[in-house]
Design an enzyme around this catalytic site. Structure first.
Site, mmCIF file in Angstrom:
data_model
loop_
_atom_site.group_PDB
_atom_site.id
_atom_site.type_symbol
_atom_site.label_atom_id
_atom_site.label_comp_id
_atom_site.label_asym_id
_atom_site.label_seq_id
_atom_site.Cartn_x
_atom_site.Cartn_y
_atom_site.Cartn_z
ATOM 1 N N LYS A 75 -3.941 -8.094 -3.989
ATOM 2 C CA LYS A 75 -2.952 -8.914 -4.706
ATOM 3 C C LYS A 75 -2.082 -9.763 -3.786
ATOM 4 O O LYS A 75 -1.619 -10.832 -4.167
ATOM 5 C CB LYS A 75 -2.084 -8.056 -5.616
ATOM 6 C CG LYS A 75 -1.492 -6.823 -4.996
ATOM 7 C CD LYS A 75 -2.250 -5.607 -5.426
ATOM 8 C CE LYS A 75 -1.991 -4.461 -4.468
ATOM 9 N NZ LYS A 75 -2.152 -3.164 -5.074
ATOM 10 N N VAL A 94 -4.853 -7.024 -10.317
ATOM 11 C CA VAL A 94 -3.789 -6.723 -11.284
ATOM 12 C C VAL A 94 -4.299 -5.669 -12.267
ATOM 13 O O VAL A 94 -5.390 -5.814 -12.826
ATOM 14 C CB VAL A 94 -3.363 -7.979 -12.073
ATOM 15 C CG1 VAL A 94 -2.231 -7.633 -13.052
ATOM 16 C CG2 VAL A 94 -2.931 -9.101 -11.154
ATOM 17 N N LYS A 128 1.892 -9.188 -8.758
ATOM 18 C CA LYS A 128 0.993 -9.139 -9.914
ATOM 19 C C LYS A 128 1.480 -10.060 -11.036
ATOM 20 O O LYS A 128 0.676 -10.767 -11.646
ATOM 21 C CB LYS A 128 0.844 -7.696 -10.392
ATOM 22 C CG LYS A 128 0.041 -6.846 -9.393
ATOM 23 C CD LYS A 128 0.111 -5.377 -9.739
ATOM 24 C CE LYS A 128 -0.753 -4.531 -8.818
ATOM 25 N NZ LYS A 128 -0.468 -3.104 -8.928
ATOM 26 N N GLY A 168 -5.765 3.693 -8.391
ATOM 27 C CA GLY A 168 -6.687 4.793 -8.099
ATOM 28 C C GLY A 168 -8.044 4.254 -7.699
ATOM 29 O O GLY A 168 -8.436 3.148 -8.072
#
Ligand code: HSE
Length: 405
Positions: A100, A127, A200, A297
């Protein structure tokens, strides 16, 4: 067969290799090509791991191999990622990234270069982790003028706030857990100070409005000042505190900000807990749309990266048009945006209540029985400028959180 190279064998990079190993057959069928990881660039060696056969330490090996058609950039940070990605696109390779920082800073330029070179620069994973949001904005919501995007855009802080609220956990302990689970950034200040959410919302706003929204222009507050007392008050109001990134178009003005906000169960983001992200989009013809899923994750993020690889492999030789011009969108001054404010003042005397009433006019008092020496209230709707002018006259503000109800 389409050969790819993965730059960085950290959390996301190893996730990308794992997803391609686990779901290789179905991915090949959907893609129409087998995806082969030819190289993995990393400074480290991984003795005993089968990936070692593919590890290279010199980026030139990848750049100079014409068989590599797609680069997966999952190193993070602006440099050397920017230099590597620019060179790859210049050499006619598509790039898929979860980075990002890179996308927020250089997205417009890299998209333009990709267009010239008839390759693709794809960044779904930058994002919302595994949530599809970039592709929907670029392909599914193109009939709409976007009026608002508001999202829980950072999994780490949502995880922290959920655990503080639900289990009364301590901030530092939960942050460590988030780091162990691979949610947090290498420097978790990026998460807890709101910088990650800021990048984001800058990316989403640039795509929504088709122009460059500079993340440096977005007012950003993190969650480091939120205490268990704030959470007690939130519960007393039947509300919860969420770190929201928001971007709204009002007439010709666009406001954007990142800050913790109080929301009630009627708000679509109220039930977005733990590491989940939720992104609410309002279009002028579709109305309200919500995107929800794992926001951080290893595997959720890798899922989004690999889906981009499939898209890039399906579009070799064709550029997928993305509207994000490098022309700067000047955001409206934050001081004109309007909110209600939840304010805690130290002291609980008649004098303090009178002072608050004199300054803010009608307020809604918020009481929590076991916080004795405070007076807390919610103001009416007012501009940031008006609030700040009034707040400057008070020397006893314990905390202030913006209210979205
Ligand atoms: N640190 C980020 C988060 C990772 O917690 O949301 C996903 O971008």
């Amino acid at each position: 067969m389409v050969n790819i190279a993965v730059l960085g064998y950290g959390t996301v990079g190893s996730g990308v290799v794992e997803v391609l190993n686990v779901n290789g057959d179905s991915i090949s069928k959907r893609c129409g090509h087998e995806i082969n990881v030819k190289y993995v660039l990393d400074l480290r060696d991984f003795p005993g791991d089968p990936i070692q056969d593919k590890i290279v330490h010199d980026y030139a090996t990848i750049m100079n191999d014409p068989d590599v058609k797609i680069i997966v950039e999952v190193m993070g940070g602006v440099e050397p990622a920017y230099t590597f990605v620019k060179e790859a696109i210049t050499k006619g390779k598509s790039v898929c990234t979860s980075n990002k920082e890179l996308v927020a800073k250089h997205g417009a330029e890299l998209l333009e270069l990709s267009k010239q070179k008839r390759v693709n620069f794809l960044f779904e994973a930058s994002v919302g982790g595994g949530i599809p949001i970039i592709r929907p904005l670029n392909q599914s919501l193109t009939a709409d003028e976007i009026e608002e995007i508001t999202g829980i855009l950072n999994g780490t802080t949502n995880y922290i706030l959920t655990k503080m609220s639900g289990e009364g956990s301590d901030f530092d302990t939960v942050l460590k857990e988030a780091q162990q689970m691979g949610y947090a950034e290498r420097n978790p200040a990026a998460d807890i100070e709101g910088f990650d959410a800021c990048r984001k919302i800058a990316i989403l706003s640039s795509l929504a409005f088709g122009m460059q929204v500079d993340f440096e222009d977005i007012y950003t507050e993190g969650i480091t000042k939120i205490t268990d007392m704030d959470i007690k008050y939130a519960k007393a109001m039947g509300a919860s505190i969420k770190l929201l990134g928001t971007s709204k178009k009002e007439q010709d003005h666009v406001y954007a900000m990142v800050a913790p906000m109080l929301i009630k169960p009627t708000h679509p983001l109220f039930s977005v807990n733990d590491v989940f992200n939720g992104i609410f989009v309002r279009g002028n013809v579709i109305g309200d749309v919500m995107f929800y899923g794992s926001g951080a994750g290893k595997l959720p993020t890798a899922s989004a990266v690999v889906a981009d690889v499939v898209d890039a492999a399906k579009h070799i030789g064709t550029n997928i048009m993305t509207l994000w011009s490098s022309k700067k969108l000047k955001l409206s001054d934050m001081k004109h945006s309007k909110h209600k404010y939840f304010v805690r003042l130290a002291g609980n005397t008649d004098e303090i209540k009178e002072q608050a009433a004199l300054l803010f006019g009608q307020v809604e008092e918020v009481k929590v029985s076991d916080i004795p020496d405070e007076y807390a209230f919610i103001t009416l709707l007012m501009s940031e400028e008006t609030y700040q002018d009034k707040a400057a006259k008070l020397g006893n503000i314990v905390s202030m959180i913006r209210v979205m109800f």
